[in-house]
Design a protein around this motif. Structure first.
Motif, PDB file in Angstrom:
ATOM      1  N   GLN A 151       0.819  -1.206   0.000  1.00  0.00           N
ATOM      2  CA  GLN A 151       0.000   0.000   0.000  1.00  0.00           C
ATOM      3  C   GLN A 151       0.855   1.260   0.000  1.00  0.00           C
ATOM      4  O   GLN A 151       0.636   2.185  -0.768  1.00  0.00           O
ATOM      5  N   PHE A 157       2.792   1.848  -3.527  1.00  0.00           N
ATOM      6  CA  PHE A 157       2.066   2.331  -4.704  1.00  0.00           C
ATOM      7  C   PHE A 157       1.165   3.533  -4.437  1.00  0.00           C
ATOM      8  O   PHE A 157       0.757   4.202  -5.377  1.00  0.00           O
ATOM      9  N   THR A 158       0.822   3.805  -3.149  1.00  0.00           N
ATOM     10  CA  THR A 158      -0.144   4.889  -2.931  1.00  0.00           C
ATOM     11  C   THR A 158       0.440   6.097  -2.195  1.00  0.00           C
ATOM     12  O   THR A 158      -0.198   7.132  -2.129  1.00  0.00           O
ATOM     13  N   LEU A 170       4.345   6.728  -5.711  1.00  0.00           N
ATOM     14  CA  LEU A 170       3.202   7.258  -6.466  1.00  0.00           C
ATOM     15  C   LEU A 170       3.594   8.522  -7.240  1.00  0.00           C
ATOM     16  O   LEU A 170       3.240   8.680  -8.417  1.00  0.00           O
ATOM     17  N   ILE A 190       5.568   7.508 -10.263  1.00  0.00           N
ATOM     18  CA  ILE A 190       4.698   6.956 -11.311  1.00  0.00           C
ATOM     19  C   ILE A 190       3.971   8.087 -12.018  1.00  0.00           C
ATOM     20  O   ILE A 190       3.907   8.139 -13.247  1.00  0.00           O
ATOM     21  N   PHE A 214       9.309  -3.231 -11.212  1.00  0.00           N
ATOM     22  CA  PHE A 214       8.040  -2.606 -11.573  1.00  0.00           C
ATOM     23  C   PHE A 214       8.068  -2.099 -13.021  1.00  0.00           C
ATOM     24  O   PHE A 214       7.140  -2.350 -13.804  1.00  0.00           O
TER      25      PHE A 214
END
Lengths: 269, 310
Positions: free
Chosen positions: B65, B68-69, B86, B89, B288
């Protein structure tokens, strides 16, 4: 000479019977996946005959030709059962399929002038088989182009691209190329589809002469072409070999199956 | 068989005998197989290496969590390091997205012009130029972003910093366009002329021929070109490092500076201790990126297959 060749179209039956069998097909069945293309065909093709195969589209004519020189290996989906004996040997179990193909020439419906010069097109196969001497190749190229009735038209531009010739010339180039290895059998698959009538007649004359040197299998959907050329003819319909007989018999009455008459008289197909 | 001439008998044996040509053929088949397989082995090997280096982190401290967030990326903080990618990304995605907005019209337009309209000298010159552009090193593009685009953006839009999504997106778009043009042009050229003739024979204008016949026929190749561009965008490092401003931000507008996944690895890997958490998390980003590229290619493949079936 000419008379005897044309006379061969209506041969004394006994003479044809005596020629040794070149290609013996027994219970040949071809499927594409679960879709049958040809079932239980048995026939003999004899040396120095022109054997015609007529029939409408999807009859299994092309599939039949593909199995003879094992071009079916290109299509993993194609399943072949039954025996095809070439010179008495089953082609399905031969150890060297390349050697087999070099003895069986094929002419496809649409002319394929390979993207190289006219000369190289014809010299390709002899070179592959190891002929390097220019003088030998010159002889082969001239003879094959001559036998395909193309020499006079291209002798001054042997260095131009084969793929730039006209359709009819390319088809004769294809035939010259097929002849360059002195094949024992020449298979033609609807060779006149993309060729004008005059060129077609010239090629037909060529085939009548070639018969003296090799066995010819002529697949055609022109019924009259089979009548002009083939000594014996088979009629394929929807994967079934309906009838095999002397070509003239198919036209003059001794027909066993009504569908054959309907087809040759142009009532369908 | 006694009546047969000698040559026939010899020929018959030849079908059933493996000669030098046959063995050469088999040998070449084996060599080609090894060549083909080795490419796969190398890729699998690289993936295994990257995975091995990043695996310790994934097993021990990986928080799905957070990773990625969370937009907080403080891997070097000694007391409480944070590993949220995040923002990275978002940086990569925004730059790539803008780059595609720039590159797709440019490259497809150029490709259509070269393949369908230009002829003779114009065409040859353009093709050479496009290929020349494709060969410009990415650091040069980064330099252009830094020294030309940066002041230009500051002046034109009156913003404090010119190194941002807009800058990097344009640079990356211009960078990806030549190679996309090249692939797209090949796809258009592969459409047989008889399609054009058949369409023109019905009175279609040149644009109608292109729009209704040539482009649909070249669809697969064009899609391949676009996806290659997307892949290029995700993977590009140096130009993006120089032109984005390289500061961690959730981009709110094109004038925000951002940081890309690739640039992060490039900039930080040299400064980490081998085997440390920071080192391993960078490899996790590598995994990733690897997976994203894989998914892009797989999508392209599935779409192309779908088109073929339909």
């Amino acid at each position: 000479m000419v008379a005897s060749i044309q006379g061969a179209a209506i041969p004394p039956a006994a003479q044809t019977e005596q020629a040794p069998v070149k290609l013996e097909v027994r219970d040949l069945t071809i499927r594409y996946g679960n879709q049958p293309a040809l079932s239980n065909v048995s026939l003999d093709i004899r040396e120095h005959e022109i054997f015609g195969i007529i029939g409408p589209a999807n009859a299994g004519k092309t599939s039949f030709l593909k199995t003879v020189n094992r071009m079916n290996t290109f299509n993993a989906n194609m399943h072949v059962d039954g025996e095809i004996l070439f010179n008495g040997l089953d082609v399905r179990h031969l150890k060297n399929v390349y050697a087999l193909r070099s003895r069986i020439g094929v002419v496809f419906p649409l002319p394929v002038g390979l993207p190289m010069t006219v000369y190289d097109n014809v010299a390709l196969a002899p070179r592959l088989s190891g002929i390097k001497d220019k003088a030998d190749l010159d002889i082969i190229v001239e003879r094959c182009l001559g036998r395909a009735a193309l020499w006079d038209e291209v002798k001054d531009r042997l260095d131009s691209l084969g793929s730039l010739l006209s359709g009819g010339q390319q088809q004769r180039l294809t035939i010259a190329r097929a002849l360059s290895q002195e094949p024992e059998v020449l298979m033609l698959d609807e060779f006149s589809i993309a060729v004008d009538p005059v060129t077609t007649m010239r090629i037909e004359d060529v085939l009548k002469e070639l018969k003296e040197e090799m066995t010819i299998i002529l697949v055609t959907n022109l019924v009259q072409q089979a009548r002009r050329l083939a000594g014996r003819t088979a009629f394929f319909l929807n994967g079934e070999c309906v009838e095999i007989g002397e070509t003239e018999d198919l036209f003059t009455g001794e027909i066993k199956d009504r569908r054959t008459r309907d087809y040759v008289e142009g009532r369908f197909g | 068989m006694s009546g047969q001439p000698m040559t026939k008998t010899a020929d018959m044996a030849a079908f059933d005998r493996r000669n030098a040509d046959w063995y050469i053929d088999k040998l070449v088949q084996v060599l080609v197989f090894i060549g083909g397989i080795s490419a796969i082995i190398f890729v699998v090997g690289i993936f295994a290496f990257v995975t091995k280096e990043g695996f310790g982190f994934i097993l021990d401290r990986f928080d799905f969590q957070e990773f990625f967030t969370s937009p907080y990326w403080y891997p070097a903080d000694e007391d409480a390091p944070e590993y949220g990618i995040l923002a990275l990304i978002a940086g990569t995605a925004s730059v790539t997205g803008l780059a595609m907005l720039v590159a797709i019209p440019f490259s497809l337009g150029t490709a259509v012009y070269i393949a369908e309209f230009a002829s003779g000298k114009t065409r040859e010159t353009l093709k050479v130029l496009v290929e020349l552009l494709a060969a410009i090193p990415s650091v040069v593009w980064g330099f252009i972003g830094l020294s030309i685009m940066n002041p230009l953006i500051i002046e034109l839009f009156d913003v404090p910093v010119g190194l941002n999504v807009l800058n990097a997106g344009i640079i990356l778009g211009l960078m990806a366009a030549p190679i996309m043009t090249s692939i797209a042009e090949d796809a258009l050229k592969a459409v047989p002329d008889r399609y054009r003739e058949a369409a023109e024979a019905m009175g279609a204008t040149r644009w109608q021929v292109i729009y209704k016949t040539v482009l649909p026929a070249a669809k697969n190749g064009l899609l391949g070109a676009v996806l290659l561009g997307v892949g290029r965008g995700f993977g590009e490092t140096m130009a993006v490092l120089m032109a984005t401003g390289h500061s961690i931000n959730m981009p709110g507008s094109v004038f925000d500076s951002v940081r890309a996944l690739t640039a992060t690895i490039a900039a930080e890997l040299g400064e980490t201790a081998v085997g440390s958490d920071h080192y391993q998390v960078l490899f996790t980003i590598g995994i990733f990126l690897f997976l994203i590229t894989f998914v892009i290619n797989l999508t392209a493949d599935l779409i192309v297959r779908g088109i073929r079936k339909g």
